[in-house]
Design an enzyme around this catalytic site. Structure first.
Site, mmCIF file in Angstrom:
data_model
loop_
_atom_site.group_PDB
_atom_site.id
_atom_site.type_symbol
_atom_site.label_atom_id
_atom_site.label_comp_id
_atom_site.label_asym_id
_atom_site.label_seq_id
_atom_site.Cartn_x
_atom_site.Cartn_y
_atom_site.Cartn_z
ATOM 1 N N PHE A 197 -8.702 -8.410 19.414
ATOM 2 C CA PHE A 197 -7.481 -7.613 19.245
ATOM 3 C C PHE A 197 -6.695 -8.077 18.010
ATOM 4 O O PHE A 197 -6.172 -7.270 17.247
ATOM 5 C CB PHE A 197 -6.636 -7.725 20.531
ATOM 6 N N ARG A 229 0.818 -1.221 0.000
ATOM 7 C CA ARG A 229 0.000 0.000 0.000
ATOM 8 C C ARG A 229 0.854 1.274 0.000
ATOM 9 O O ARG A 229 0.516 2.270 -0.623
ATOM 10 C CB ARG A 229 -0.896 -0.035 1.252
ATOM 11 N N ARG A 274 13.202 4.393 0.886
ATOM 12 C CA ARG A 274 13.488 3.072 1.470
ATOM 13 C C ARG A 274 12.475 2.131 0.865
ATOM 14 O O ARG A 274 11.286 2.240 1.135
ATOM 15 C CB ARG A 274 13.301 3.113 2.996
HETATM 16 C C1 IN0 Z 1 1.104 -4.690 15.590
HETATM 17 C C2 IN0 Z 1 -0.047 -5.228 14.772
HETATM 18 C C3 IN0 Z 1 -0.813 -6.364 15.409
HETATM 19 C C4 IN0 Z 1 -1.967 -6.129 16.107
HETATM 20 C C5 IN0 Z 1 -2.687 -7.200 16.631
HETATM 21 C C6 IN0 Z 1 -2.266 -8.501 16.499
HETATM 22 C C7 IN0 Z 1 -1.106 -8.785 15.788
HETATM 23 C C8 IN0 Z 1 -0.659 -10.098 15.627
HETATM 24 C C9 IN0 Z 1 0.476 -10.366 14.906
HETATM 25 C C10 IN0 Z 1 1.224 -9.328 14.374
HETATM 26 C C11 IN0 Z 1 0.812 -8.018 14.525
HETATM 27 C C12 IN0 Z 1 -0.339 -7.705 15.229
HETATM 28 O O1 IN0 Z 1 -0.998 -4.237 14.396
HETATM 29 C C13 IN0 Z 1 -0.552 -2.966 14.011
HETATM 30 C C14 IN0 Z 1 -1.715 -2.209 13.409
HETATM 31 C C15 IN0 Z 1 -1.403 -0.742 13.222
HETATM 32 O O2 IN0 Z 1 -0.503 -0.210 13.787
HETATM 33 N N1 IN0 Z 1 -2.156 -0.082 12.380
HETATM 34 C C16 IN0 Z 1 -1.952 1.314 12.004
HETATM 35 C C17 IN0 Z 1 -2.578 1.539 10.661
HETATM 36 C C18 IN0 Z 1 -1.700 1.231 9.525
HETATM 37 O O3 IN0 Z 1 -2.293 1.139 8.457
HETATM 38 O O4 IN0 Z 1 -0.495 1.151 9.664
HETATM 39 C C19 IN0 Z 1 -2.687 2.272 12.917
HETATM 40 O O5 IN0 Z 1 -2.523 3.493 12.724
HETATM 41 O O6 IN0 Z 1 -3.402 1.870 13.838
HETATM 42 C C20 IN0 Z 1 0.659 -2.999 13.102
HETATM 43 O O7 IN0 Z 1 0.557 -2.620 11.944
HETATM 44 N N2 IN0 Z 1 1.855 -3.400 13.631
HETATM 45 C C21 IN0 Z 1 2.028 -3.825 14.964
HETATM 46 C C22 IN0 Z 1 3.140 -3.378 15.687
HETATM 47 C C23 IN0 Z 1 3.292 -3.712 17.012
HETATM 48 C C24 IN0 Z 1 2.342 -4.514 17.624
HETATM 49 CL CL1 IN0 Z 1 2.497 -4.875 19.304
HETATM 50 C C25 IN0 Z 1 1.229 -4.992 16.935
HETATM 51 C C26 IN0 Z 1 3.069 -3.284 12.793
HETATM 52 C C27 IN0 Z 1 3.539 -4.548 12.044
HETATM 53 C C28 IN0 Z 1 4.868 -4.230 11.405
HETATM 54 C C29 IN0 Z 1 2.568 -4.947 10.948
HETATM 55 C C30 IN0 Z 1 3.701 -5.731 12.990
#
Ligand code: IN0
Length: 456
Positions: A284, A211, A224
């Site tokens: 979640f 995206r 990057r």
């Molecule tokens: C996340 C993940 C996340 C949430 C819930 C369960 C998960 C299980 C496995 C792996 C990741 C999981 O969710 C976030 C969502 C997020 O940040 N969304 C952005 C919107 C966007 O489009 O980027 C927002 O503004 O809310 C996520 O993307 N990541 C993430 C990071 C840390 C944790 Cl603890 C959980 C980042 C990533 C790189 C995809 C893992």
């Protein structure tokens, strides 16, 4: 005006948006502890939807996940900051898991909200040190492994699809594994399914990478890029070429190739979610996955990915947040998104069409085989029938009212209405005519919309 139109077209989405807004108001109430208050305030700023999703969890686990998220954002900020020289960046990434224990430690970098996060990182460290030891160990261990992976990829290109998987494992798969370990540490889940947990992260991260093509390639001071060369080199000489309108056909083919690759992880994600026991943990985890599948559907075949941002409608995102309650809803959404995506596949011109269709069919089959999905489909069908009958009945009532208000078919004489009303001069008559017209036009629009919906 836009909101009025949405209300008419999609009243269900408006209701969800209102409920999500109420939920996000609740989050603005910060904890009393100033360190933790900083963490939650920062989480609200850097990630709105995650800040809402995290509310599903009970307080102890929520604090651990919030701190985990910010620690990883800190590590990410170091990795992303292209102004840090490599010889400083690599040791910082490698030592991040140790420096997290030092409340004095500071590493100013990043910009905007991330700059503030890094400047005031001592709040995160202090909150981390107040967590139960079993949570600290999980967070520190994942931070160490992720830092090592990021350091490796400073000097290694994401060239093959295998390397793409490896890079995504470090930055996202490990998050899935770490979160699963936190759920076990909280006593809410009994085991960590490493492979599926890894896929959960890969599915989200690949969706983000796909995206964010334009945002990442326009990044200053240097782009990057994480699109694997093995794939994009089949469609262009240079990855930057896709920005150019004259390459849009190959750009979209490449985009579809990558979406097809990301779909490879969907069956594992469904398996992971189906195996979760705790309802709070389920919601979640499920909401971001459904959002990712929806985003992939929107991106597939979409030239806009190379010109601007492709984002899910706010109402659609709110509906996912509000209505993803159980596995039947996840199967329902994955099935619907897979069906939409199938309708976009161009079997004549897309060289990967058959693989895409096969992966989408596999996802649909998994969904259809579930009894939860079948029960949901049956109840949705009944609900739709009931709604449709109710809509037609209301429309019919409004027609009768209009017939009466306009004095057609002699209804007013039959009912013994006084002459003044018949002659069209009284305000009561005008009122009835205006109201009848309004109700008739409004209900006709709703009837037409539901007719079009039932045909599509
Ligand atoms: C996340 C993940 C996340 C949430 C819930 C369960 C998960 C299980 C496995 C792996 C990741 C999981 O969710 C976030 C969502 C997020 O940040 N969304 C952005 C919107 C966007 O489009 O980027 C927002 O503004 O809310 C996520 O993307 N990541 C993430 C990071 C840390 C944790 Cl603890 C959980 C980042 C990533 C790189 C995809 C893992």
């Amino acid at each position: 005006m836009e909101k009025m139109w949405l209300l008419l077209q999609r009243p269900d989405e408006m209701a969800c948006m209102w409920r999500v807004r109420m939920a996000s108001r609740r989050i603005t109430k910060l904890p009393k502890d100033p360190d933790l208050a900083f963490c939650y305030a920062m989480l609200n700023r850097v990630s709105r939807s995650f800040a809402i999703v995290i509310q599903q969890l009970g307080q102890e686990l929520r604090d651990a996940v919030c701190i985990f998220y910010l620690v990883l954002r800190g590590l990410d900020t170091v990795e992303d900051d292209m102004s840090i020289p490599v010889e400083r960046k690599i040791p910082t990434l490698l030592d991040f898991h140790k420096t997290m224990y030092d409340t004095e430690w500071k590493f100013p970098c990043g910009d905007k909200d991330y700059q503030e996060l890094m400047d005031k990182f001592h709040h995160v460290t202090a909150s981390f040190l107040r967590l139960h030891r079993r949570y600290q160990e999980v967070i520190a261990d994942v931070t160490r492994r992720m830092g090592e992976g990021m350091a490796k990829f400073i000097t290694t290109d994401v060239d093959s699809v295998q390397r793409w998987d490896e890079y995504c494992h470090y930055v996202a798969g490990l998050v899935g594994i770490g979160l699963s370990e936190l759920f076990v540490a909280a006593g809410l889940e009994s085991s960590v399914r490493q492979e599926q947990a890894n896929s959960m992260g890969l599915f989200l991260q690949k969706t983000n990478i796909i995206r964010d093509y334009l945002e990442d390639i326009c990044e200053q001071p240097a782009p990057r890029m994480f699109w694997p060369k093995e794939v994009w080199s089949c469609y262009a000489e240079q990855l930057e070429d896709f920005k150019d309108d004259k390459h849009i056909d190959s750009a979209v083919k490449c985009l579809n190739h990558l979406v097809t690759d990301a779909l490879r992880h969907a069956p594992d994600c469904l398996e992971y979610l189906a195996g979760l026991k705790a309802r709070a943990v389920f919601r979640f985890c499920a909401i971001p996955q459904v959002m990712a599948m929806g985003t992939l559907m929107l991106c597939y075949g979409e030239p806009q990915v190379f010109k601007g941002v492709v984002k899910m409608r706010r109402g659609m995102a709110a509906k996912i947040m509000d209505k993803t309650l159980g596995m039947a809803d996840v199967y329902g959404s994955f099935y619907d998104f897979a069906t939409w995506m199938t309708s976009k596949v161009d079997t004549e011109r897309d060289p990967n069409a058959h693989v895409t269709l096969k992966r989408l069919k596999d996802i649909q089959d998994i969904c259809m085989q579930s009894s939860a999905f079948q029960a949901r489909q049956r109840s949705l069908m009944l609900q739709m029938k009931a709604e449709s009958s109710a809509t037609w009945a209301v429309w019919f009532l409004f027609i009768l009212y209009a017939v009466f208000a306009f004095g057609l078919l002699g209804t007013q004489e039959t009912m013994g209405i006084p002459v003044a009303f018949e002659e069209g001069t009284s305000s009561t008559e005008l009122y009835h005519k205006a109201l009848a017209s309004l109700l008739l036009v409004g209900s006709t629009l709703v009837v037409l919309q539901s007719f079009i919906d039932s045909k599509s």
